[in-house]
Design a protein around this motif. Structure first.
Motif, PDB file in Angstrom:
ATOM      1  N   ALA A 190     -19.599  39.705 -54.451  1.00  0.00           N
ATOM      2  CA  ALA A 190     -19.976  39.082 -55.728  1.00  0.00           C
ATOM      3  C   ALA A 190     -20.033  40.141 -56.828  1.00  0.00           C
ATOM      4  O   ALA A 190     -19.581  39.917 -57.955  1.00  0.00           O
ATOM      5  N   SER A 191     -20.580  41.319 -56.471  1.00  0.00           N
ATOM      6  CA  SER A 191     -20.660  42.404 -57.443  1.00  0.00           C
ATOM      7  C   SER A 191     -19.277  42.914 -57.833  1.00  0.00           C
ATOM      8  O   SER A 191     -19.038  43.269 -58.993  1.00  0.00           O
ATOM      9  N   ALA A 192     -18.332  42.922 -56.886  1.00  0.00           N
ATOM     10  CA  ALA A 192     -16.960  43.366 -57.179  1.00  0.00           C
ATOM     11  C   ALA A 192     -16.300  42.431 -58.183  1.00  0.00           C
ATOM     12  O   ALA A 192     -15.577  42.874 -59.084  1.00  0.00           O
ATOM     13  N   VAL A 193     -16.556  41.138 -58.058  1.00  0.00           N
ATOM     14  CA  VAL A 193     -15.987  40.177 -59.004  1.00  0.00           C
ATOM     15  C   VAL A 193     -16.602  40.384 -60.386  1.00  0.00           C
ATOM     16  O   VAL A 193     -15.909  40.358 -61.405  1.00  0.00           O
TER      17      VAL A 193
ATOM     18  N   ALA B  42     -23.972  36.346 -63.852  1.00  0.00           N
ATOM     19  CA  ALA B  42     -25.035  36.487 -62.857  1.00  0.00           C
ATOM     20  C   ALA B  42     -24.406  36.458 -61.465  1.00  0.00           C
ATOM     21  O   ALA B  42     -23.362  35.833 -61.264  1.00  0.00           O
ATOM     22  N   ILE B  43     -25.017  37.165 -60.504  1.00  0.00           N
ATOM     23  CA  ILE B  43     -24.457  37.196 -59.151  1.00  0.00           C
ATOM     24  C   ILE B  43     -25.553  36.901 -58.125  1.00  0.00           C
ATOM     25  O   ILE B  43     -26.736  37.172 -58.353  1.00  0.00           O
ATOM     26  N   ARG B  44     -25.097  36.354 -56.967  1.00  0.00           N
ATOM     27  CA  ARG B  44     -25.998  36.116 -55.842  1.00  0.00           C
ATOM     28  C   ARG B  44     -25.198  36.285 -54.558  1.00  0.00           C
ATOM     29  O   ARG B  44     -24.003  36.008 -54.526  1.00  0.00           O
ATOM     30  N   GLY B  45     -25.882  36.738 -53.513  1.00  0.00           N
ATOM     31  CA  GLY B  45     -25.262  36.825 -52.198  1.00  0.00           C
ATOM     32  C   GLY B  45     -26.000  35.922 -51.223  1.00  0.00           C
ATOM     33  O   GLY B  45     -27.231  35.975 -51.134  1.00  0.00           O
ATOM     34  N   TYR B  46     -25.267  35.087 -50.506  1.00  0.00           N
ATOM     35  CA  TYR B  46     -25.880  34.146 -49.576  1.00  0.00           C
ATOM     36  C   TYR B  46     -25.558  34.452 -48.118  1.00  0.00           C
ATOM     37  O   TYR B  46     -25.983  33.714 -47.225  1.00  0.00           O
ATOM     38  N   GLY B  47     -24.795  35.524 -47.865  1.00  0.00           N
ATOM     39  CA  GLY B  47     -24.470  35.839 -46.477  1.00  0.00           C
ATOM     40  C   GLY B  47     -23.759  34.697 -45.795  1.00  0.00           C
ATOM     41  O   GLY B  47     -22.807  34.125 -46.315  1.00  0.00           O
ATOM     42  N   MET B  48     -24.236  34.322 -44.598  1.00  0.00           N
ATOM     43  CA  MET B  48     -23.583  33.264 -43.820  1.00  0.00           C
ATOM     44  C   MET B  48     -24.119  31.865 -44.152  1.00  0.00           C
ATOM     45  O   MET B  48     -23.724  30.893 -43.526  1.00  0.00           O
ATOM     46  N   SER B  49     -25.009  31.761 -45.148  1.00  0.00           N
ATOM     47  CA  SER B  49     -25.559  30.453 -45.537  1.00  0.00           C
ATOM     48  C   SER B  49     -24.510  29.624 -46.268  1.00  0.00           C
ATOM     49  O   SER B  49     -23.529  30.146 -46.787  1.00  0.00           O
ATOM     50  N   TYR B  50     -24.744  28.312 -46.303  1.00  0.00           N
ATOM     51  CA  TYR B  50     -23.907  27.346 -47.012  1.00  0.00           C
ATOM     52  C   TYR B  50     -22.432  27.409 -46.619  1.00  0.00           C
ATOM     53  O   TYR B  50     -21.554  27.533 -47.460  1.00  0.00           O
ATOM     54  N   PRO B  51     -22.110  27.335 -45.330  1.00  0.00           N
ATOM     55  CA  PRO B  51     -20.692  27.297 -44.938  1.00  0.00           C
ATOM     56  C   PRO B  51     -20.045  25.992 -45.413  1.00  0.00           C
ATOM     57  O   PRO B  51     -20.706  24.955 -45.490  1.00  0.00           O
ATOM     58  N   ILE B  52     -18.756  26.050 -45.714  1.00  0.00           N
ATOM     59  CA  ILE B  52     -18.029  24.836 -46.115  1.00  0.00           C
ATOM     60  C   ILE B  52     -17.172  24.313 -44.972  1.00  0.00           C
ATOM     61  O   ILE B  52     -16.504  23.290 -45.102  1.00  0.00           O
ATOM     62  N   ALA B  53     -17.187  25.025 -43.834  1.00  0.00           N
ATOM     63  CA  ALA B  53     -16.448  24.596 -42.640  1.00  0.00           C
ATOM     64  C   ALA B  53     -17.191  25.122 -41.423  1.00  0.00           C
ATOM     65  O   ALA B  53     -17.978  26.072 -41.506  1.00  0.00           O
TER      66      ALA B  53
ATOM     67  N   ARG C 139     -19.824  30.025 -72.911  1.00  0.00           N
ATOM     68  CA  ARG C 139     -19.958  29.770 -71.473  1.00  0.00           C
ATOM     69  C   ARG C 139     -20.321  31.044 -70.711  1.00  0.00           C
ATOM     70  O   ARG C 139     -19.935  32.148 -71.100  1.00  0.00           O
ATOM     71  N   THR C 140     -21.057  30.849 -69.601  1.00  0.00           N
ATOM     72  CA  THR C 140     -21.423  31.945 -68.710  1.00  0.00           C
ATOM     73  C   THR C 140     -20.950  31.601 -67.297  1.00  0.00           C
ATOM     74  O   THR C 140     -20.473  30.492 -67.049  1.00  0.00           O
ATOM     75  N   VAL C 141     -21.084  32.552 -66.361  1.00  0.00           N
ATOM     76  CA  VAL C 141     -20.681  32.291 -64.979  1.00  0.00           C
ATOM     77  C   VAL C 141     -21.749  32.797 -64.009  1.00  0.00           C
ATOM     78  O   VAL C 141     -22.485  33.739 -64.307  1.00  0.00           O
ATOM     79  N   LEU C 142     -21.799  32.131 -62.858  1.00  0.00           N
ATOM     80  CA  LEU C 142     -22.627  32.572 -61.745  1.00  0.00           C
ATOM     81  C   LEU C 142     -21.694  32.850 -60.574  1.00  0.00           C
ATOM     82  O   LEU C 142     -20.939  31.973 -60.158  1.00  0.00           O
ATOM     83  N   VAL C 143     -21.731  34.085 -60.063  1.00  0.00           N
ATOM     84  CA  VAL C 143     -20.836  34.495 -58.982  1.00  0.00           C
ATOM     85  C   VAL C 143     -21.623  34.508 -57.674  1.00  0.00           C
ATOM     86  O   VAL C 143     -22.556  35.304 -57.509  1.00  0.00           O
ATOM     87  N   ASP C 144     -21.285  33.607 -56.743  1.00  0.00           N
ATOM     88  CA  ASP C 144     -21.958  33.491 -55.450  1.00  0.00           C
ATOM     89  C   ASP C 144     -21.050  34.016 -54.342  1.00  0.00           C
ATOM     90  O   ASP C 144     -19.894  33.599 -54.232  1.00  0.00           O
TER      91      ASP C 144
END
Length: 301
Positions: A244-247, A262-273, A219-224
């Motif tokens: 994401a890089s710290a994780v 793998a890591i990605r940064g989305y900033g303020m995109s895709y809020p959950i609230a 298994r692998t992981v993607l850190v967003d």
């Protein structure tokens, strides 16, 4: 003068009672709420058959740690020292229970593997008998099919045991099943305020995930990384990438190969609230770790 002596004679029994009461209080054993909770945890662990069967040595270490905390309480050490020792004992107790559960699951997997190996051995014996008894070929084929089904059943049992073990481990991380796969969320409270540095609790969370990845090498992981809408877009994008890089760094430090993260940064995109209250904005400040399927694949966002 007689009046003074009378008053003193009346006060003396009271003073004696107070002295006895103070002395009794000073002799009472000292404790703290954390130490009491740790003692309760230890009793529960003692009554856990998995702990006693699969983690006796770890349980002894936990008992030794609790003894140190109890000794500090008996010696009326400071609350800080007692709580420090109680906390260490509590952690050892929790670790003991985790180890016991893991070893129990491994034992179940091993038993399933033995059954599978025995079935395969039976299948090979049957194939040899087929060569020696051509006349019974039709019956042998039927038997072979039956054994093949048993092999498949054994492999299914093994796969189910592994899946159950993984699910139990992920439950401790409050993982959620989504269309993209299993997601573990590291909330804002596990980082320093407006910082990309994990606090001790955050490090413990990534250590648990690293242990799971070590036991599931396929298994692998993607850190967003995500933020709320407070501040400039540039700042939020940078913060989400750094978190994401710290994780990823924490997982690498725990022994996970960088190629699996793998890591990605989305900033303020895709809020959950909605970003309309402090509580909702805190929900949006998060890092989501997407666990791949058994083949290492992760569905795109």
């Amino acid at each position: 003068m007689k009046k003074i002596l009378f008053i003193r004679s009346k006060l003396t029994p009271v003073l004696l009672a107070i002295t006895v009461l103070v002395g009794a209080c000073s002799s009472m054993p000292k404790t703290t709420s954390l130490l009491d909770q740790t003692r309760s945890d230890y009793v529960l662990a003692q009554n856990d058959s998995k702990v006693m069967n699969y983690a006796r040595s770890e349980m002894k270490q936990a008992g030794d740690a609790l003894t140190q905390a109890n000794d500090a309480a008996s010696k009326k050490e400071s609350d800080e020292k007692i709580d420090k020792l109680a906390y260490l004992a509590k952690q050892k107790i929790a670790t003991t229970q985790e180890i016991a559960n893991q070893r129990y699951a491994e034992a179940e997997i091993a038993n399933a593997g033995k059954e599978r190996d025995q079935i395969r051995l039976d299948q090979r014996s049957l194939e040899a008998n087929q060569e020696r008894a051509k006349a019974n070929q039709a019956n042998a084929i039927a038997d072979q099919s039956r054994l093949a089904a048993q092999v498949a059943q054994g492999e299914t049992i093994e796969a189910q045991a592994r899946a159950a073990q993984l699910e139990k481990q992920l439950a401790d991380l409050a993982a959620k099943k989504t269309e993209r796969g299993i997601i573990i969320t590291i909330g804002d409270v596990l980082f320093g305020t407006d910082l990309a540095r994990l606090n001790p609790e955050g490090m413990r969370t990534t250590q648990k995930l690293a242990d799971i990845l070590q036991q599931n090498p396929q298994r692998t992981v993607l850190v967003d990384g995500f933020t709320d809408n407070t501040g400039s877009p540039e700042h939020n994008q940078d913060l989400s990438e750094r978190r994401a890089s710290a994780v990823r760094s924490a997982l690498q430090l725990a022994g996970v190969n960088r190629d699996r993260i793998a890591i990605r940064g989305y900033g303020m995109s895709y809020p959950i609230a909605a970003n309309d209250t402090p509580a909702n904005r805190q929900l949006n400040r998060r890092v989501e770790i997407v666990l791949s399927d058994a083949t290492g694949k992760i569905a795109p966002r």
